[in-house]
Write an enzyme that holds these catalytic residues in place. Structure first.
Site, PDB file in Angstrom:
ATOM      1  N   ILE A 142     -14.957   5.721 -27.944  1.00 13.81           N
ATOM      2  CA  ILE A 142     -15.693   6.543 -26.977  1.00 13.81           C
ATOM      3  C   ILE A 142     -17.138   6.051 -26.979  1.00 13.81           C
ATOM      4  O   ILE A 142     -17.867   6.246 -27.958  1.00 13.81           O
ATOM      5  CB  ILE A 142     -15.628   8.037 -27.366  1.00 13.81           C
ATOM      6  CG1 ILE A 142     -14.163   8.495 -27.506  1.00 13.81           C
ATOM      7  CG2 ILE A 142     -16.371   8.888 -26.324  1.00 13.81           C
ATOM      8  CD1 ILE A 142     -13.990   9.882 -28.110  1.00 13.81           C
ATOM      9  N   GLU A 143     -17.513   5.373 -25.906  1.00 18.68           N
ATOM     10  CA  GLU A 143     -18.855   4.785 -25.842  1.00 18.68           C
ATOM     11  C   GLU A 143     -19.849   5.751 -25.211  1.00 18.68           C
ATOM     12  O   GLU A 143     -19.497   6.836 -24.746  1.00 18.68           O
ATOM     13  CB  GLU A 143     -18.772   3.451 -25.084  1.00 18.68           C
ATOM     14  CG  GLU A 143     -17.859   2.480 -25.826  1.00 18.68           C
ATOM     15  CD  GLU A 143     -17.847   1.076 -25.269  1.00 18.68           C
ATOM     16  OE1 GLU A 143     -18.289   0.858 -24.128  1.00 18.68           O
ATOM     17  OE2 GLU A 143     -17.383   0.185 -26.007  1.00 18.68           O
ATOM     18  N   CYS A 179     -15.817   4.639 -32.835  1.00 15.17           N
ATOM     19  CA  CYS A 179     -14.633   3.768 -32.821  1.00 15.17           C
ATOM     20  C   CYS A 179     -13.353   4.597 -32.754  1.00 15.17           C
ATOM     21  O   CYS A 179     -13.324   5.770 -33.167  1.00 15.17           O
ATOM     22  CB  CYS A 179     -14.580   2.930 -34.093  1.00 15.17           C
ATOM     23  SG  CYS A 179     -15.859   1.684 -34.220  1.00 15.17           S
ATOM     24  N   GLU A 204     -10.763   4.360 -34.601  1.00 15.35           N
ATOM     25  CA  GLU A 204     -10.302   4.762 -35.938  1.00 15.35           C
ATOM     26  C   GLU A 204     -10.971   6.060 -36.372  1.00 15.35           C
ATOM     27  O   GLU A 204     -10.326   6.982 -36.871  1.00 15.35           O
ATOM     28  CB  GLU A 204     -10.634   3.671 -36.966  1.00 15.35           C
ATOM     29  CG  GLU A 204      -9.941   2.342 -36.730  1.00 15.35           C
ATOM     30  CD  GLU A 204     -10.733   1.399 -35.834  1.00 15.35           C
ATOM     31  OE1 GLU A 204     -11.368   1.866 -34.864  1.00 15.35           O
ATOM     32  OE2 GLU A 204     -10.698   0.194 -36.098  1.00 15.35           O
ATOM     33  N   CYS A 256     -15.932   2.157 -40.248  1.00 14.94           N
ATOM     34  CA  CYS A 256     -14.605   2.801 -40.277  1.00 14.94           C
ATOM     35  C   CYS A 256     -13.899   2.560 -41.603  1.00 14.94           C
ATOM     36  O   CYS A 256     -13.204   3.439 -42.124  1.00 14.94           O
ATOM     37  CB  CYS A 256     -13.751   2.316 -39.111  1.00 14.94           C
ATOM     38  SG  CYS A 256     -14.324   2.945 -37.526  1.00 14.94           S
TER      39      CYS A 256
HETATM   40  N1  THU Z   1     -14.280  -0.699 -31.714  1.00 13.97           N
HETATM   41  C1  THU Z   1     -13.318   0.161 -32.174  1.00 13.97           C
HETATM   42  O1  THU Z   1     -13.088   1.225 -31.596  1.00 13.97           O
HETATM   43  N2  THU Z   1     -12.623  -0.184 -33.287  1.00 13.97           N
HETATM   44  C2  THU Z   1     -12.701  -1.400 -33.896  1.00 13.97           C
HETATM   45  O2  THU Z   1     -11.954  -1.648 -34.836  1.00 13.97           O
HETATM   46  C3  THU Z   1     -13.681  -2.395 -33.435  1.00 13.97           C
HETATM   47  C4  THU Z   1     -14.626  -1.930 -32.385  1.00 13.97           C
HETATM   48  C5  THU Z   1     -14.962  -0.355 -30.460  1.00 13.97           C
HETATM   49  C6  THU Z   1     -16.408   0.040 -30.542  1.00 13.97           C
HETATM   50  C7  THU Z   1     -16.890  -0.304 -29.150  1.00 13.97           C
HETATM   51  O3  THU Z   1     -16.590   0.763 -28.271  1.00 13.97           O
HETATM   52  C8  THU Z   1     -16.035  -1.489 -28.741  1.00 13.97           C
HETATM   53  O4  THU Z   1     -14.911  -1.477 -29.592  1.00 13.97           O
HETATM   54  C9  THU Z   1     -16.746  -2.828 -28.836  1.00 13.97           C
HETATM   55  O5  THU Z   1     -17.299  -2.999 -30.103  1.00 13.97           O
END
Ligand code: THU
Length: 139
Positions: free
Chosen positions: A43-44, A53, A55, A96
């Site tokens: 969720i950005e 992230c 996870e 994470c």
């Molecule tokens: N991201 C994750 O959700 N999990 C990961 O294991 C690596 C990175 C997300 C964070 C961000 O929204 C996007 O991937 C790019 O980094």
């Protein structure tokens, strides 16, 4: 632990990804020792740093439901509109890994990094976070 079932759930969770900035979609499926699966997506945020992230979304969902013991997590991540590259996986970021360290036995917990039910790699949290700092260090 059914790795393929967890991967299937992570693939579905990835579809919920809110990632308009990176356009990198990630899904996670966390298996609780209660037998339930807790899913999450990344969720950005326009301010970038509040991004969560996939996870951690899954872990925080589970903990907020009262579940704090886990067996495994499956993670599926690749670019929106792209295709996964065989043998190349979205590995959990350092934050994470540390959040997982809080709740699991690193020797036993499985991290399943996957592109599909056929293409995946399993490592323990200990392999991904050697000499991790956890609750036991504070005893
Ligand atoms: N991201 C994750 O959700 N999990 C990961 O294991 C690596 C990175 C997300 C964070 C961000 O929204 C996007 O991937 C790019 O980094």
């Amino acid at each position: 632990m059914d790795a393929k079932k967890l991967i299937k759930e992570a693939i579905k969770a990835r579809e919920m990804s809110y990632s308009p900035y990176s356009k990198y979609m990630v899904g996670a499926a966390l298996l609780g020792k209660d037998g339930n699966i807790y899913t999450g997506c990344n969720i950005e945020n326009a301010a970038y740093t509040p991004t969560n992230c996939a996870e951690r979304t899954a872990i925080f969902k589970a903990v907020s439901c009262g579940v704090k013991e886990f067996e495994a997590i499956a993670i599926v991540g690749y670019a929106k509109g792209g295709v996964p590259h065989i043998g190349q996986y979205a590995a959990p970021c350092g934050v994470c890994r540390q959040v997982l360290m809080e709740f699991v036995n690193p020797k036993e917990f499985s991290v399943i990094m996957a592109n599909s039910e056929e293409d995946y790699q399993i490592q323990t949290l200990l392999q991904l976070l050697p000499m991790g700092f956890g609750p036991d260090n504070l005893k």
